[in-house]
Design a protein around this motif. Structure first.
Motif, PDB file in Angstrom:
ATOM      1  N   ALA A   2     110.568  67.370  30.940  1.00 50.79           N
ATOM      2  CA  ALA A   2     109.951  67.980  29.760  1.00 50.79           C
ATOM      3  C   ALA A   2     110.885  67.896  28.556  1.00 50.79           C
ATOM      4  O   ALA A   2     110.433  67.653  27.434  1.00 50.79           O
ATOM      5  CB  ALA A   2     109.588  69.434  30.046  1.00 50.79           C
ATOM      6  N   THR A   3     112.176  68.074  28.778  1.00 46.77           N
ATOM      7  CA  THR A   3     113.135  67.995  27.679  1.00 46.77           C
ATOM      8  C   THR A   3     113.158  66.600  27.084  1.00 46.77           C
ATOM      9  O   THR A   3     113.167  66.431  25.865  1.00 46.77           O
ATOM     10  CB  THR A   3     114.543  68.385  28.163  1.00 46.77           C
ATOM     11  N   LEU A   4     113.164  65.594  27.926  1.00 46.51           N
ATOM     12  CA  LEU A   4     113.183  64.216  27.427  1.00 46.51           C
ATOM     13  C   LEU A   4     111.912  63.877  26.657  1.00 46.51           C
ATOM     14  O   LEU A   4     111.960  63.233  25.609  1.00 46.51           O
ATOM     15  CB  LEU A   4     113.385  63.241  28.587  1.00 46.51           C
ATOM     16  N   VAL A   5     110.767  64.335  27.158  1.00 46.83           N
ATOM     17  CA  VAL A   5     109.509  64.100  26.447  1.00 46.83           C
ATOM     18  C   VAL A   5     109.534  64.831  25.104  1.00 46.83           C
ATOM     19  O   VAL A   5     109.127  64.283  24.081  1.00 46.83           O
ATOM     20  CB  VAL A   5     108.300  64.559  27.297  1.00 46.83           C
ATOM     21  N   HIS A   6     110.055  66.042  25.106  1.00 45.98           N
ATOM     22  CA  HIS A   6     110.148  66.819  23.869  1.00 45.98           C
ATOM     23  C   HIS A   6     111.050  66.108  22.853  1.00 45.98           C
ATOM     24  O   HIS A   6     110.694  65.980  21.679  1.00 45.98           O
ATOM     25  CB  HIS A   6     110.680  68.214  24.166  1.00 45.98           C
ATOM     26  N   LEU A   7     112.204  65.648  23.284  1.00 44.62           N
ATOM     27  CA  LEU A   7     113.140  64.994  22.375  1.00 44.62           C
ATOM     28  C   LEU A   7     112.617  63.647  21.895  1.00 44.62           C
ATOM     29  O   LEU A   7     112.817  63.274  20.746  1.00 44.62           O
ATOM     30  CB  LEU A   7     114.503  64.827  23.052  1.00 44.62           C
ATOM     31  N   ARG A   8     111.955  62.921  22.765  1.00 42.40           N
ATOM     32  CA  ARG A   8     111.492  61.578  22.408  1.00 42.40           C
ATOM     33  C   ARG A   8     110.254  61.599  21.528  1.00 42.40           C
ATOM     34  O   ARG A   8     110.139  60.850  20.576  1.00 42.40           O
ATOM     35  CB  ARG A   8     111.201  60.784  23.687  1.00 42.40           C
ATOM     36  N   HIS A   9     109.316  62.475  21.841  1.00 44.12           N
ATOM     37  CA  HIS A   9     108.029  62.458  21.149  1.00 44.12           C
ATOM     38  C   HIS A   9     107.804  63.669  20.251  1.00 44.12           C
ATOM     39  O   HIS A   9     106.796  63.722  19.545  1.00 44.12           O
ATOM     40  CB  HIS A   9     106.885  62.362  22.155  1.00 44.12           C
TER      41      HIS A   9
END
Length: 99
Positions: A2-9
């Motif tokens: 979830a953190t990676l999706v939040h940071l990326r998108h």
């Protein structure tokens, strides 16, 4: 994840909560825990550093032999309505004088 999706998108915590089937507070807590771990591994840009174009990014990364990931996400910006004041006019707040 979830953190990676939040940071990326830039996905909102509410959206991620729905997607992962958890409460919003769980997403907020997870992001708060994982971001410092990423920072500890060097996944950051120095505070106050503003890279305005690709040449500046390449110069910054090349200085220390680093590699980087560039977020090329397209951001849609709504245009102001025709004739709408945007607050950028130097004559805002002044009354017009007709002589």
């Amino acid at each position: 994840m979830a953190t990676l999706v939040h940071l990326r998108h830039g996905a909102a915590h509410d959206v991620l909560a729905c997607w992962f089937g958890v409460d919003r507070s769980s997403i907020t807590r997870a992001i708060g825990e994982v971001r410092p771990l990423l920072a500890a591994r060097g996944c950051t840009v120095a505070p106050g550093l503003k890279l305005c174009n690709l040449a500046e990014v390449v110069d910054y990364l090349g200085a220390d032999g680093q590699s980087g990931i560039i977020d090329g996400t397209e951001v849609w910006v709504r245009r102001p309505a025709a004739g709408a004041r945007t607050g950028r006019s130097s004559s805002l707040g002044r009354t017009s004088r007709t002589q």
